[in-house]
Enzyme design. Structure first.
Site, PDB file in Angstrom:
ATOM      1  N   CYS A 154      -3.001  -1.694   5.491  1.00  0.00           N
ATOM      2  CA  CYS A 154      -3.593  -2.595   4.517  1.00  0.00           C
ATOM      3  C   CYS A 154      -3.600  -3.957   5.137  1.00  0.00           C
ATOM      4  CB  CYS A 154      -3.045  -2.466   3.311  1.00  0.00           C
ATOM      5  SG  CYS A 154      -1.246  -3.341   3.203  1.00  0.00           S
TER       6      CYS A 154
ATOM      7  N   CYS B 278       0.814  -1.228   0.222  1.00  0.00           N
ATOM      8  CA  CYS B 278      -0.071  -0.019  -0.007  1.00  0.00           C
ATOM      9  C   CYS B 278       0.887   1.259  -0.054  1.00  0.00           C
ATOM     10  CB  CYS B 278      -0.843  -0.005   1.223  1.00  0.00           C
ATOM     11  SG  CYS B 278      -0.252   0.471   2.750  1.00  0.00           S
TER      12      CYS B 278
ATOM     13  N   CYS C 220      11.491  -8.658  12.352  1.00  0.00           N
ATOM     14  CA  CYS C 220      12.208  -9.223  11.508  1.00  0.00           C
ATOM     15  C   CYS C 220      11.222  -9.432  10.167  1.00  0.00           C
ATOM     16  CB  CYS C 220      12.494 -10.705  11.987  1.00  0.00           C
ATOM     17  SG  CYS C 220      13.426 -11.824  10.881  1.00  0.00           S
TER      18      CYS C 220
HETATM   19 FE    FE Z   1       0.495  -1.839   3.573  1.00  0.00          FE
END
Ligand code: FE
Length: 133
Positions: free
Chosen positions: A100, A51, A120
């Site tokens: 998102c 996104c 990570c």
């Molecule tokens: Fe995103």
């Protein structure tokens, strides 16, 4: 999660391509030491590959030795959402894009100061944007 950042499965497939789709939308993991950013040291911002929202700053990146890009904190507390994950017979904290909901990686409590946390993250979940100077 903001509604305008969510997309249908078919849209994500189309936008991301197979490898990024597998990681970001199907909770996949790239093999260690293979991604674009585990050994990347430029100054700038790492954004969500799905996104485009800012997730991590190079200032919080550290060399974890794991073969995945690792950060001790997100750019702001809401940038990354955390979720209890018991898949693959392990109890872990999953890191998701706060905007998102795409899968980024996992969070472990063995990072450096000042937070003691290690985010990570799969390189494939990130797009680096170099700082303009
Ligand atoms: Fe995103």
């Amino acid at each position: 999660m903001t509604a305008d950042k969510t997309k249908s499965d078919a849209e994500w497939r189309e936008i991301l391509g197979p490898e990024r789709y597998r990681i970001l939308r199907e909770h996949g993991t790239e093999p260690a030491f293979t991604g674009e950013y585990w050994n990347h040291h430029e100054t700038g911002e790492y954004r969500c590959a799905a996104c485009g929202e800012a997730l991590f700053s190079s200032a919080a990146k550290f060399d974890s030795g794991t073969g995945w890009p690792s950060f001790y904190r997100p750019v702001h507390p809401d940038a990354v959402a955390e979720k209890h994950d018991t898949s693959h017979g392990m109890v872990r904290i999953e890191a998701l894009c706060g905007s998102c909901g795409s899968h980024l990686g996992h969070v472990f409590p063995d990072g450096p100061a000042p937070t003691g946390m290690r985010y990570c993250i799969n390189s494939a979940s990130l797009n680096f944007q170099k700082k303009q100077d």
